[in-house]
Scaffold this motif. Structure first.
Motif, short mmCIF file in Angstrom:
data_model
loop_
_atom_site.label_atom_id
_atom_site.label_comp_id
_atom_site.label_asym_id
_atom_site.label_seq_id
_atom_site.Cartn_x
_atom_site.Cartn_y
_atom_site.Cartn_z
N PRO A 91 63.89 73.49 82.07
CA PRO A 91 64.58 74.59 81.41
C PRO A 91 63.68 75.75 81.05
CG PRO A 91 64.30 72.74 79.92
CD PRO A 91 63.90 72.27 81.27
N SER A 92 62.37 75.51 80.97
CA SER A 92 61.46 76.60 80.62
C SER A 92 60.98 77.37 81.85
CB SER A 92 60.25 76.02 79.88
OG SER A 92 59.53 75.13 80.71
N GLY A 93 61.44 76.96 83.03
CA GLY A 93 61.07 77.67 84.25
C GLY A 93 59.83 77.12 84.91
N GLY A 94 59.21 76.09 84.31
CA GLY A 94 58.00 75.50 84.86
C GLY A 94 58.33 74.48 85.93
N PRO A 95 57.29 73.71 86.35
CA PRO A 95 57.48 72.70 87.38
C PRO A 95 58.50 71.65 86.97
CG PRO A 95 55.15 73.11 87.00
CD PRO A 95 55.91 73.81 85.91
N PRO A 96 59.22 71.06 87.92
CA PRO A 96 60.27 70.10 87.60
C PRO A 96 59.72 68.73 87.24
CG PRO A 96 60.09 70.37 89.96
CD PRO A 96 59.13 71.36 89.34
N GLY A 97 60.59 67.88 86.75
CA GLY A 97 60.21 66.52 86.39
C GLY A 97 61.00 65.51 87.19
N ARG A 98 60.39 64.36 87.47
CA ARG A 98 61.04 63.33 88.27
C ARG A 98 61.99 62.51 87.41
NH1 ARG A 98 57.25 59.12 91.29
NH2 ARG A 98 57.23 58.10 89.26
N ARG A 99 63.14 62.23 87.95
CA ARG A 99 64.12 61.40 87.24
C ARG A 99 63.78 59.93 87.42
NH1 ARG A 99 69.49 61.91 85.57
NH2 ARG A 99 69.50 64.07 86.27
N SER A 100 63.79 59.19 86.31
CA SER A 100 63.54 57.76 86.38
C SER A 100 64.64 57.09 87.19
CB SER A 100 63.51 57.17 84.97
OG SER A 100 63.54 55.76 85.03
N PRO A 101 64.30 56.16 88.08
CA PRO A 101 65.32 55.48 88.88
C PRO A 101 66.36 54.79 88.00
CG PRO A 101 63.12 55.03 89.72
CD PRO A 101 62.94 55.75 88.42
N ALA A 102 65.97 54.33 86.80
CA ALA A 102 66.88 53.59 85.94
C ALA A 102 67.64 54.49 84.97
CB ALA A 102 66.10 52.55 85.15
N LEU A 103 67.41 55.80 85.02
CA LEU A 103 67.97 56.69 84.01
C LEU A 103 69.47 56.86 84.16
CD1 LEU A 103 67.40 58.65 81.67
CD2 LEU A 103 67.19 60.46 83.37
N GLU A 104 70.19 56.59 83.10
CA GLU A 104 71.62 56.90 83.01
C GLU A 104 71.78 58.05 82.04
OE1 GLU A 104 74.16 53.55 82.07
OE2 GLU A 104 72.55 52.18 82.60
N ASP A 105 72.73 58.93 82.32
CA ASP A 105 72.94 60.03 81.38
C ASP A 105 73.65 59.51 80.13
OD1 ASP A 105 72.57 62.57 80.56
OD2 ASP A 105 74.15 63.46 81.78
N PHE A 106 73.21 60.00 78.99
CA PHE A 106 73.80 59.66 77.71
C PHE A 106 73.41 60.76 76.74
CE2 PHE A 106 69.58 57.80 77.73
CZ PHE A 106 69.07 58.08 76.46
N PHE A 107 73.95 60.71 75.53
CA PHE A 107 73.51 61.68 74.54
C PHE A 107 73.29 61.02 73.20
CE2 PHE A 107 78.01 61.66 73.58
CZ PHE A 107 78.12 62.04 72.24
N PHE A 108 72.39 61.62 72.40
CA PHE A 108 72.15 61.13 71.05
C PHE A 108 72.07 62.32 70.11
CE2 PHE A 108 67.86 61.71 72.84
CZ PHE A 108 67.18 62.37 71.81
N LEU A 109 72.15 62.04 68.81
CA LEU A 109 72.11 63.08 67.79
C LEU A 109 70.83 62.97 66.98
CD1 LEU A 109 75.74 62.93 66.30
CD2 LEU A 109 74.93 64.20 68.28
N GLN A 110 70.27 64.13 66.63
CA GLN A 110 69.14 64.20 65.71
C GLN A 110 69.58 64.94 64.45
OE1 GLN A 110 66.01 66.90 66.68
NE2 GLN A 110 64.66 66.21 65.04
N LEU A 111 69.45 64.30 63.30
CA LEU A 111 69.65 64.93 62.00
C LEU A 111 68.32 64.87 61.26
CD1 LEU A 111 72.59 63.96 62.86
CD2 LEU A 111 73.13 64.07 60.43
N SER A 112 68.04 65.87 60.44
CA SER A 112 66.74 65.89 59.79
C SER A 112 66.83 66.53 58.41
CB SER A 112 65.73 66.67 60.65
OG SER A 112 64.40 66.36 60.27
N ASP A 113 65.90 66.12 57.56
CA ASP A 113 65.67 66.77 56.26
C ASP A 113 66.96 66.89 55.45
OD1 ASP A 113 62.66 67.94 56.36
OD2 ASP A 113 63.56 67.98 58.35
N THR A 114 67.56 65.74 55.17
CA THR A 114 68.77 65.72 54.36
C THR A 114 68.47 65.86 52.87
OG1 THR A 114 68.67 63.31 54.43
CG2 THR A 114 70.10 64.39 56.02
#
Length: 307
Positions: free
Chosen positions: A37-60
């Motif tokens: 996303p920063s326009g730099g060189p790409p990264g390799r996808r792990s063969p085992a990688l499944e797409d998912f999402f998680f949440l980050q909350l901080s400093d409550t």
């Protein structure tokens, strides 16, 4: 559900997609890769990688009260209600420190942690993780935190991504310490280069603004260890605002707070919470969203109370 629908539902939280993590990899990444996303060189996808999402909350900062947030007793509870109301739940949720507001009284500290645990127990998310902030851990070197939440640093794997949670707050000198750094080196050394690594910390690992304690004194040693791996992304809190920075090929993302915003690094002579703006739709609190939008992953912002 579609990504954009998920982002809309969790507009006030840090939504992170696994495919976006791969895209944050740096210049040592091999071919067969995903875009950066920063326009730099790409990264390799792990063969085992499944797409998912998680949440980050901080400093409550549970237990805080004062003019910087006159709604401090409901902000966390309202966020949990919003997350629970969504028809789809993240794979996990992590709180990146300062769960509670500091107090010199050990009994009050433990009472606040107990109250915090009771509140977050209402989350529908099946897996909820925690790391300490200095407000939770610096005065007793993490003793009360460990009693309530377990280890202050640890690692786990999830759907092709390796996650590392660091503790740079239990030592009041803002140090990770030799023992934790040795553990980190051993952990990173066993991870295949095709596997993305995600690091959670409370303080930034780099020197953002040392005079405000926005740094980790031995963070450079941690970054040297992490830099040996081609795909590393760091998520942290502590500074109560959005901030992006790259050290070498490692991308660092700071989250907003759930209690009050702080000024930009060095923008004022003394660090202090920004004044509450009753006319604001988000009051300066909320979270960054990282979205993998088609072939051009990008970082966008979702603010609290905008859904």
């Amino acid at each position: 559900m579609e990504r954009r629908e998920i982002l809309r539902l969790f507009g006030s939280c840090g939504v992170v997609f696994a495919s976006g993590l791969v895209a944050c990899a740096g210049p040592h990444a091999p071919p067969n890769s995903a875009p950066n996303p920063s326009g730099g060189p790409p990264g390799r996808r792990s063969p085992a990688l499944e797409d998912f999402f998680f949440l980050q909350l901080s400093d409550t900062h549970w237990g805080f009260s004062g003019p910087p947030n006159p709604e401090a007793d409901t902000t966390l509870k309202d966020t949990i209600k919003q997350i629970n109301a969504a028809p789809v739940q993240p794979d996990f949720l992590i709180f990146t420190g300062d769960l509670t507001h500091t107090t010199d009284d050990p009994a009050v500290r433990r009472a606040r942690m107990t109250e915090f645990k009771t509140i977050v127990a209402e989350l529908r998310v099946k897996s909820v993780r925690f790391i300490p902030g200095e407000h939770d851990a610096a005065l007793d070197r993490g003793q009360a935190f460990r009693e309530h939440f377990g280890d202050t640093h640890y690692a786990f794997d999830h759907k092709g991504v390796h996650f590392i949670a660091l503790d740079n707050v239990s030592d009041p000198a803002s140090l990770l310490g030799d023992e934790q750094l040795a553990w980190l080196e051993q952990d990173v050394s066993r991870i295949d280069s095709a596997t993305p690594i995600v690091v959670f910390a409370h303080r930034p690992l780099f020197d953002l603004y040392p005079s405000w304690d926005w740094m980790t004194k031995d963070g450079a040693r941690a970054l040297e260890i992490l830099s040996r791996h081609p795909q590393v992304t760091v998520f942290y809190g502590h500074i109560h605002q959005l901030h992006e920075q790259t050290t070498g090929h490692i991308r660092h993302h700071a989250a907003r707070s759930l209690i009050f915003p702080l000024p930009a690094p060095g923008s004022v002579p003394k660090k202090a919470p920004l004044a509450w703006d009753a006319q604001s739709s988000d009051h300066g609190i909320g979270y960054r969203v990282i979205e993998n939008a088609g072939p051009e992953p990008r970082i966008v912002e979702r603010k609290a109370h905008e859904i």
